[in-house]
Design a protein around this motif. Structure first.
Motif, PDB file in Angstrom:
ATOM      1  N   GLY A 114       0.824  -1.198   0.000  1.00 42.35           N
ATOM      2  CA  GLY A 114       0.000   0.000   0.000  1.00 42.35           C
ATOM      3  C   GLY A 114       0.852   1.239   0.000  1.00 42.35           C
ATOM      4  O   GLY A 114       2.082   1.188  -0.007  1.00 42.35           O
ATOM      5  N   PRO A 115       0.213   2.403   0.027  1.00 40.20           N
ATOM      6  CA  PRO A 115       0.953   3.668  -0.056  1.00 40.20           C
ATOM      7  C   PRO A 115       1.773   3.907   1.209  1.00 40.20           C
ATOM      8  O   PRO A 115       1.426   3.429   2.292  1.00 40.20           O
ATOM      9  N   PRO A 116       2.864   4.680   1.097  1.00 44.66           N
ATOM     10  CA  PRO A 116       3.635   5.027   2.296  1.00 44.66           C
ATOM     11  C   PRO A 116       2.809   5.929   3.208  1.00 44.66           C
ATOM     12  O   PRO A 116       1.932   6.667   2.758  1.00 44.66           O
ATOM     13  N   VAL A 117       3.115   5.866   4.505  1.00 38.14           N
ATOM     14  CA  VAL A 117       2.360   6.610   5.503  1.00 38.14           C
ATOM     15  C   VAL A 117       3.269   7.637   6.166  1.00 38.14           C
ATOM     16  O   VAL A 117       4.366   7.308   6.623  1.00 38.14           O
ATOM     17  N   VAL A 118       2.810   8.886   6.217  1.00 32.16           N
ATOM     18  CA  VAL A 118       3.504   9.921   6.974  1.00 32.16           C
ATOM     19  C   VAL A 118       2.656  10.257   8.192  1.00 32.16           C
ATOM     20  O   VAL A 118       1.448  10.466   8.095  1.00 32.16           O
ATOM     21  N   GLY A 119       3.285  10.248   9.364  1.00 28.80           N
ATOM     22  CA  GLY A 119       2.604  10.651  10.580  1.00 28.80           C
ATOM     23  C   GLY A 119       2.674  12.155  10.746  1.00 28.80           C
ATOM     24  O   GLY A 119       3.714  12.771  10.489  1.00 28.80           O
ATOM     25  N   ILE A 120       1.569  12.760  11.159  1.00 29.19           N
ATOM     26  CA  ILE A 120       1.489  14.208  11.354  1.00 29.19           C
ATOM     27  C   ILE A 120       0.995  14.491  12.771  1.00 29.19           C
ATOM     28  O   ILE A 120       0.064  13.837  13.256  1.00 29.19           O
ATOM     29  N   ASN A 121       1.617  15.464  13.427  1.00 34.22           N
ATOM     30  CA  ASN A 121       1.145  15.891  14.742  1.00 34.22           C
ATOM     31  C   ASN A 121       1.255  17.405  14.864  1.00 34.22           C
ATOM     32  O   ASN A 121       2.242  18.001  14.439  1.00 34.22           O
ATOM     33  N   LEU A 122       0.249  18.004  15.439  1.00 37.92           N
ATOM     34  CA  LEU A 122       0.280  19.409  15.850  1.00 37.92           C
ATOM     35  C   LEU A 122      -0.322  19.498  17.242  1.00 37.92           C
ATOM     36  O   LEU A 122      -1.321  18.840  17.537  1.00 37.92           O
ATOM     37  N   GLY A 123       0.273  20.335  18.083  1.00 36.14           N
ATOM     38  CA  GLY A 123      -0.292  20.546  19.413  1.00 36.14           C
ATOM     39  C   GLY A 123       0.777  20.752  20.459  1.00 36.14           C
ATOM     40  O   GLY A 123       1.850  20.160  20.385  1.00 36.14           O
ATOM     41  N   THR A 124       0.490  21.604  21.430  1.00 35.56           N
ATOM     42  CA  THR A 124       1.372  21.860  22.546  1.00 35.56           C
ATOM     43  C   THR A 124       0.592  22.597  23.623  1.00 35.56           C
ATOM     44  O   THR A 124      -0.401  23.262  23.333  1.00 35.56           O
ATOM     45  N   HIS A 125       1.055  22.468  24.878  1.00 37.58           N
ATOM     46  CA  HIS A 125       0.477  23.253  25.965  1.00 37.58           C
ATOM     47  C   HIS A 125       1.128  24.628  26.067  1.00 37.58           C
ATOM     48  O   HIS A 125       0.622  25.503  26.757  1.00 37.58           O
ATOM     49  N   ASP A 126       2.272  24.808  25.417  1.00 36.06           N
ATOM     50  CA  ASP A 126       3.066  26.029  25.572  1.00 36.06           C
ATOM     51  C   ASP A 126       2.835  26.985  24.410  1.00 36.06           C
ATOM     52  O   ASP A 126       2.394  26.570  23.330  1.00 36.06           O
ATOM     53  N   PRO A 127       3.169  28.263  24.590  1.00 29.70           N
ATOM     54  CA  PRO A 127       3.098  29.203  23.469  1.00 29.70           C
ATOM     55  C   PRO A 127       4.036  28.784  22.338  1.00 29.70           C
ATOM     56  O   PRO A 127       5.119  28.242  22.577  1.00 29.70           O
ATOM     57  N   VAL A 128       3.598  29.017  21.115  1.00 30.68           N
ATOM     58  CA  VAL A 128       4.371  28.650  19.926  1.00 30.68           C
ATOM     59  C   VAL A 128       5.029  29.899  19.367  1.00 30.68           C
ATOM     60  O   VAL A 128       4.350  30.888  19.067  1.00 30.68           O
ATOM     61  N   LEU A 129       6.346  29.852  19.223  1.00 29.38           N
ATOM     62  CA  LEU A 129       7.058  30.983  18.633  1.00 29.38           C
ATOM     63  C   LEU A 129       6.684  31.126  17.157  1.00 29.38           C
ATOM     64  O   LEU A 129       6.481  30.128  16.455  1.00 29.38           O
ATOM     65  N   GLY A 130       6.619  32.351  16.683  1.00 33.39           N
ATOM     66  CA  GLY A 130       6.293  32.599  15.289  1.00 33.39           C
ATOM     67  C   GLY A 130       4.886  33.151  15.125  1.00 33.39           C
ATOM     68  O   GLY A 130       4.137  33.348  16.088  1.00 33.39           O
ATOM     69  N   ALA A 131       4.518  33.381  13.878  1.00 35.03           N
ATOM     70  CA  ALA A 131       3.202  33.947  13.573  1.00 35.03           C
ATOM     71  C   ALA A 131       2.090  32.970  13.937  1.00 35.03           C
ATOM     72  O   ALA A 131       2.213  31.760  13.709  1.00 35.03           O
ATOM     73  N   ARG A 132       1.042  33.467  14.496  1.00 28.78           N
ATOM     74  CA  ARG A 132      -0.092  32.643  14.893  1.00 28.78           C
ATOM     75  C   ARG A 132      -0.667  31.904  13.682  1.00 28.78           C
ATOM     76  O   ARG A 132      -0.986  32.503  12.647  1.00 28.78           O
ATOM     77  N   GLY A 133      -0.789  30.591  13.791  1.00 25.69           N
ATOM     78  CA  GLY A 133      -1.371  29.780  12.730  1.00 25.69           C
ATOM     79  C   GLY A 133      -0.420  29.397  11.620  1.00 25.69           C
ATOM     80  O   GLY A 133      -0.804  28.649  10.707  1.00 25.69           O
ATOM     81  N   ALA A 134       0.839  29.855  11.672  1.00 25.95           N
ATOM     82  CA  ALA A 134       1.784  29.525  10.597  1.00 25.95           C
ATOM     83  C   ALA A 134       2.088  28.040  10.565  1.00 25.95           C
ATOM     84  O   ALA A 134       2.250  27.452   9.479  1.00 25.95           O
ATOM     85  N   ASP A 135       2.161  27.398  11.731  1.00 24.85           N
ATOM     86  CA  ASP A 135       2.432  25.966  11.781  1.00 24.85           C
ATOM     87  C   ASP A 135       1.284  25.178  11.150  1.00 24.85           C
ATOM     88  O   ASP A 135       1.508  24.239  10.367  1.00 24.85           O
ATOM     89  N   PHE A 136       0.043  25.565  11.455  1.00 27.58           N
ATOM     90  CA  PHE A 136      -1.125  24.885  10.887  1.00 27.58           C
ATOM     91  C   PHE A 136      -1.144  25.028   9.368  1.00 27.58           C
ATOM     92  O   PHE A 136      -1.345  24.049   8.636  1.00 27.58           O
TER      93      PHE A 136
END
Length: 295
Positions: A114-136
């Motif tokens: 079958g196709p290769p699988v990439v795991g994705i994760n987003l989330g943290t309890h702490d503030p994220v450096l950088g522009a808001r929503g840029a990671d998403f």
């Protein structure tokens, strides 16, 4: 726990607990009660990072240094934590890596095709450096790109915060090759999900740590210094994409870079993680032997 004196000692272990306001008072109480205490694999919260968020945390640096100076042993997650402690007079501190590197690895399962699988994760309890929503936005661009190339995406959540973000990504992607499992019921279920991935792009620190423990090549969305502290402990700071710099284009380029090096990266992180796990076991045996001698 195995010893008849069940509260004979205290271990401050895991997480990024040094300079965290919630863990100093219990350690001080243990000291007042005359219990020996050890630091095992935790990280140092970076005061410079937290100074950008003055309402988020109060750091009693002097209190922490006073307590760490009296600890029987101080082993920390990475070189940044160790350097900070050395610079502030805790000369005995050493790097032993994150304790999650000693997790039991799930049995390897044969590839089912079958196709290769990439795991994705987003989330943290702490503030994220950088522009808001840029990671998403960057992760969404990556997901759409890799699905267009024939990959399947498996979302990896460690906390309800992550799961909610996964639901937002699923709604935005609207594609059957985006798999959003239920929040894992235990760590073994998460480990099996991680082990099933060809590679991982993750934000939460311990998705990165567990991927490395299982020798799964990965890119870390490094949202604060503790992510780099861990990656530097295994000599792979090149696996970081800082959230202050992330865009869809940057993340896709880094993903492609990783695909050309999957086997080498997997082998190199396995060697280094095995070294740190062995060191952790040695230090744990020494700590237990010291406690038995004291008893």
């Amino acid at each position: 726990i195995a010893h008849r004196r069940r509260n004979a000692a205290v271990v401050l272990g895991g997480g990024t607990l040094i300079n965290d306001w919630g863990h100093l008072a219990p350690l001080e109480k243990a000291c007042r009660d005359g219990r020996p205490y050890f630091v095992f694999g935790t990280g140092v919260s970076d005061p410079d990072y937290w100074s950008k968020f003055p309402k988020a945390r109060h750091i009693d640096v002097e209190g922490w240094l006073r307590m760490l100076g009296a600890a029987r042993y101080v082993g920390v997650r990475g070189p940044r934590s160790c350097a900070w402690l050395h610079a502030h007079g805790v000369a005995r501190a050493e790097v032993i890596g994150d304790p999650a590197l000693s997790v039991d690895r799930p049995p390897q399962t044969a590839a089912t095709g079958g196709p290769p699988v990439v795991g994705i994760n987003l989330g943290t309890h702490d503030p994220v450096l950088g522009a808001r929503g840029a990671d998403f936005a960057a992760v969404l661009a990556l997901i759409r790109t890799v699905i267009g190339r024939g990959w399947r995406v498996k979302y990896l959540a460690m906390h309800p915060i992550d799961q909610r973000i996964g639901m937002e990504l699923r709604h935005a992607v609207q594609h059957p090759d985006f798999d959003l499992p239920s929040l894992p019921s235990d760590s073994n279920a998460l480990l099996r999900d991680i082990a099933s991935c060809k590679c991982i792009v993750g934000e939460r620190l311990h998705v990165t740590v567990l991927a490395c423990a299982l020798s799964v090549p990965n890119i870390s969305l490094s949202y604060q210094p503790k992510c780099l502290d861990f990656l530097e402990s295994i000599g792979r700071a090149d696996l970081a994409v800082k959230t202050e710099e992330v865009t869809g284009e940057v993340l896709i380029e880094r993903f492609d870079w990783l695909q050309e090096r999957l086997e080498d990266v997997s082998g190199q992180i396995r060697v280094r993680c095995d070294e740190l796990s062995s060191l952790q076991h040695r230090r744990a045996r020494e700590i237990v032997a010291a406690l038995r001698t004291q008893a």
